[in-house]
Scaffold this active site. Structure first.
Site, PDB file in Angstrom:
ATOM      1  N   ALA A  69      27.773  92.795  43.751  1.00 24.62           N
ATOM      2  CA  ALA A  69      27.377  93.792  44.747  1.00 24.62           C
ATOM      3  C   ALA A  69      27.186  93.079  46.081  1.00 24.62           C
ATOM      4  O   ALA A  69      26.982  91.863  46.124  1.00 24.62           O
ATOM      5  CB  ALA A  69      26.093  94.479  44.307  1.00 24.62           C
ATOM      6  N   GLY A 112      27.984  92.208  39.722  1.00 24.02           N
ATOM      7  CA  GLY A 112      28.796  93.415  39.584  1.00 24.02           C
ATOM      8  C   GLY A 112      30.273  93.101  39.365  1.00 24.02           C
ATOM      9  O   GLY A 112      30.998  93.908  38.772  1.00 24.02           O
ATOM     10  N   GLU A 115      30.505  92.479  35.741  1.00 26.43           N
ATOM     11  CA  GLU A 115      30.358  93.798  35.100  1.00 26.43           C
ATOM     12  C   GLU A 115      31.652  94.600  35.222  1.00 26.43           C
ATOM     13  O   GLU A 115      32.060  95.296  34.293  1.00 26.43           O
ATOM     14  CB  GLU A 115      29.181  94.560  35.724  1.00 26.43           C
ATOM     15  N   GLU A 135      22.139  87.698  39.082  1.00 25.49           N
ATOM     16  CA  GLU A 135      21.155  88.602  39.702  1.00 25.49           C
ATOM     17  C   GLU A 135      19.747  88.033  39.666  1.00 25.49           C
ATOM     18  O   GLU A 135      18.966  88.219  40.589  1.00 25.49           O
ATOM     19  CB  GLU A 135      21.174  89.972  39.012  1.00 25.49           C
TER      20      GLU A 135
HETATM   21  N1  CAA Z   1      27.573  89.863  48.931  1.00 24.15           N
HETATM   22  C1  CAA Z   1      27.807  89.761  50.255  1.00 24.15           C
HETATM   23  N2  CAA Z   1      28.498  88.734  50.801  1.00 24.15           N
HETATM   24  C2  CAA Z   1      28.962  87.798  49.962  1.00 24.15           C
HETATM   25  C3  CAA Z   1      28.754  87.852  48.585  1.00 24.15           C
HETATM   26  C4  CAA Z   1      28.017  88.955  48.058  1.00 24.15           C
HETATM   27  N3  CAA Z   1      27.787  89.130  46.751  1.00 24.15           N
HETATM   28  N4  CAA Z   1      29.329  86.775  48.015  1.00 24.15           N
HETATM   29  C5  CAA Z   1      29.886  86.070  49.018  1.00 24.15           C
HETATM   30  N5  CAA Z   1      29.664  86.684  50.196  1.00 24.15           N
HETATM   31  C6  CAA Z   1      30.089  86.254  51.529  1.00 24.15           C
HETATM   32  C7  CAA Z   1      29.225  85.116  52.036  1.00 24.15           C
HETATM   33  O1  CAA Z   1      28.040  85.606  52.577  1.00 24.15           O
HETATM   34  C8  CAA Z   1      30.149  84.489  53.039  1.00 24.15           C
HETATM   35  O2  CAA Z   1      30.107  85.276  54.196  1.00 24.15           O
HETATM   36  P1  CAA Z   1      30.047  84.566  55.675  1.00 24.15           P
HETATM   37  O3  CAA Z   1      31.396  83.892  55.789  1.00 24.15           O
HETATM   38  O4  CAA Z   1      29.869  85.719  56.586  1.00 24.15           O
HETATM   39  O5  CAA Z   1      28.927  83.583  55.623  1.00 24.15           O
HETATM   40  C9  CAA Z   1      31.522  84.662  52.416  1.00 24.15           C
HETATM   41  O6  CAA Z   1      31.381  85.715  51.464  1.00 24.15           O
HETATM   42  C10 CAA Z   1      32.003  83.442  51.686  1.00 24.15           C
HETATM   43  O7  CAA Z   1      30.985  83.058  50.768  1.00 24.15           O
HETATM   44  P2  CAA Z   1      30.508  81.531  50.554  1.00 24.15           P
HETATM   45  O8  CAA Z   1      30.608  80.797  51.850  1.00 24.15           O
HETATM   46  O9  CAA Z   1      29.191  81.569  49.866  1.00 24.15           O
HETATM   47  O10 CAA Z   1      31.673  81.041  49.589  1.00 24.15           O
HETATM   48  P3  CAA Z   1      31.616  79.897  48.458  1.00 24.15           P
HETATM   49  O11 CAA Z   1      33.017  79.780  47.982  1.00 24.15           O
HETATM   50  O12 CAA Z   1      30.898  78.710  48.946  1.00 24.15           O
HETATM   51  O13 CAA Z   1      30.708  80.532  47.284  1.00 24.15           O
HETATM   52  C11 CAA Z   1      30.024  82.249  45.750  1.00 24.15           C
HETATM   53  C12 CAA Z   1      31.156  81.663  46.598  1.00 24.15           C
HETATM   54  C13 CAA Z   1      29.595  81.267  44.639  1.00 24.15           C
HETATM   55  C14 CAA Z   1      30.583  83.521  45.116  1.00 24.15           C
HETATM   56  C15 CAA Z   1      28.803  82.561  46.637  1.00 24.15           C
HETATM   57  O14 CAA Z   1      29.252  83.286  47.769  1.00 24.15           O
HETATM   58  C16 CAA Z   1      27.740  83.367  45.958  1.00 24.15           C
HETATM   59  O15 CAA Z   1      26.919  82.821  45.247  1.00 24.15           O
HETATM   60  N6  CAA Z   1      27.740  84.707  46.182  1.00 24.15           N
HETATM   61  C17 CAA Z   1      26.740  85.578  45.636  1.00 24.15           C
HETATM   62  C18 CAA Z   1      26.970  85.846  44.168  1.00 24.15           C
HETATM   63  C19 CAA Z   1      25.905  86.769  43.623  1.00 24.15           C
HETATM   64  O16 CAA Z   1      24.715  86.474  43.649  1.00 24.15           O
HETATM   65  N7  CAA Z   1      26.337  87.916  43.093  1.00 24.15           N
HETATM   66  C20 CAA Z   1      25.438  88.899  42.488  1.00 24.15           C
HETATM   67  C21 CAA Z   1      25.177  89.974  43.475  1.00 24.15           C
HETATM   68  S1  CAA Z   1      23.972  91.092  42.878  1.00 24.15           S
HETATM   69  C22 CAA Z   1      24.771  92.209  41.945  1.00 24.15           C
HETATM   70  O17 CAA Z   1      25.950  92.141  41.685  1.00 24.15           O
HETATM   71  C23 CAA Z   1      23.871  93.358  41.511  1.00 24.15           C
HETATM   72  C24 CAA Z   1      24.326  94.291  40.462  1.00 24.15           C
HETATM   73  O18 CAA Z   1      25.133  94.053  39.577  1.00 24.15           O
HETATM   74  C25 CAA Z   1      23.726  95.604  40.442  1.00 24.15           C
END
Ligand code: CAA
Length: 261
Positions: A69, A112, A115, A135
């Site tokens: 998400a 997500g 999922e 999460e």
């Molecule tokens: N939401 C919003 N933006 C995201 C994102 C997310 N889930 N994942 C990555 N991005 C964005 C980053 O903020 C970044 O944006 P900027 O260039 O503007 O800074 C861009 O994508 C590139 O990301 P990274 O620089 O972090 O890329 P990376 O290759 O170093 O790492 C990653 C990739 C491991 C996926 C890392 O981005 C990360 O940990 N993302 C979050 C993953 C996460 O926690 N997902 C769970 C979300 S909660 C959920 O899903 C709830 C639910 O089911 C109900």
């Protein structure tokens, strides 16, 4: 991309009767923003009813299938606002899609995104694929089936590690745990998924549809009920034109020609 006309989900037709959906938020690792989820829902609703579509592949890009998400869209959100988004309707469109869905995963399938992959019927992963439910690190928990589908797919003790620590599984681990269908080199992920979809698309559509429905409905029903469901669907398929065509073609040693009836 917000507010622009750029589609967040691209639809392609890479083979006869096969639809390919590509998540198109490269700059955000295909984070599932509310707008993207609505586009995805609309595609699934349309494709589920589209008689020309017999199998669906969904993919991201080489860096991410989907990183979950959209955290930026969730950072300040209240429970009431989340409820108002009615995300369940979006997920239901995917869960209830009558066509088989194959996830073609490269890179991150997190939260997500994991999922979403688990909602699919098959998962083809590249060597770069990473699966996880991070999460917990954000102070929340999976909200679209993650706790339930993961435990059913890989068992409680492996699922708990991923859910409680946010750790990721690589493609080989995901394969040996039973989460995914197969692992292939990254550059073959999409083509491999398309070729499986094309193979499915050559099968009689009503049989494919009944098999998918009985597997999904039966897996959480008591075994006797599930077996009854299976038997009834199996008997019903004896009434289809495609069953007659398939068996006649076998006996006549020719290729069958299915009508979907
Ligand atoms: N939401 C919003 N933006 C995201 C994102 C997310 N889930 N994942 C990555 N991005 C964005 C980053 O903020 C970044 O944006 P900027 O260039 O503007 O800074 C861009 O994508 C590139 O990301 P990274 O620089 O972090 O890329 P990376 O290759 O170093 O790492 C990653 C990739 C491991 C996926 C890392 O981005 C990360 O940990 N993302 C979050 C993953 C996460 O926690 N997902 C769970 C979300 S909660 C959920 O899903 C709830 C639910 O089911 C109900």
């Amino acid at each position: 991309m917000k507010g622009s006309h750029m589609a967040l989900v691209l639809l392609e037709r890479p083979a006869p009767h096969v639809a390919l959906l590509r998540l198109n938020r490269t700059e955000a690792r295909n984070a599932l923003s509310p707008e993207l989820r609505v586009e995805l829902r609309d595609h699934f609703l349309t494709l589920s009813d589209d008689r020309d579509c017999r199998a669906i592949v969904i993919t991201g890009n080489e860096k991410a299938f989907a990183a979950g998400a959209d955290i930026k869209a969730m950072a300040d959100i209240s429970p009431a606002e989340i409820m108002a988004q009615d995300d369940e309707t979006n997920w239901a469109a995917i869960r209830h899609c009558r066509k088989p869905i194959i996830a073609a995963v490269q890179g991150y399938a997190l939260g997500g995104g994991c999922e979403l992959a688990m909602c699919c019927d098959l998962i083809v992963a590249g060597e770069s694929a990473r699966f996880g439910q991070p999460e917990v690190k954000l102070g929340i928990m999976p909200g679209a089936g993650g706790t339930q589908r993961l435990v059913r797919a890989i068992g409680k003790h492996r699922a708990m590690r991923l859910l409680l620590t946010g750790a990721m599984m690589d493609a080989d681990e995901a394969f040996s745990a039973g989460l995914i269908t197969k692992v292939v080199p990254d550059e073959q992920v999409v083509s491999d998924a398309i070729s499986i979809a094309a193979e499915i698309a050559e099968m009689p559509p009503l049989a494919v549809s009944e098999i998918k429905q009985v597997v999904l409905a039966g897996v959480d029903a008591p075994l006797d009920t599930a077996i009854m469901l299976e038997r009834r669907a199996a008997y019903m398929l004896f009434g289809t034109e495609d069953k007659k065509e398939a068996m006649t073609a076998f006996i006549e040693k020719r290729t069958p020609n299915f009508s979907g009836r």
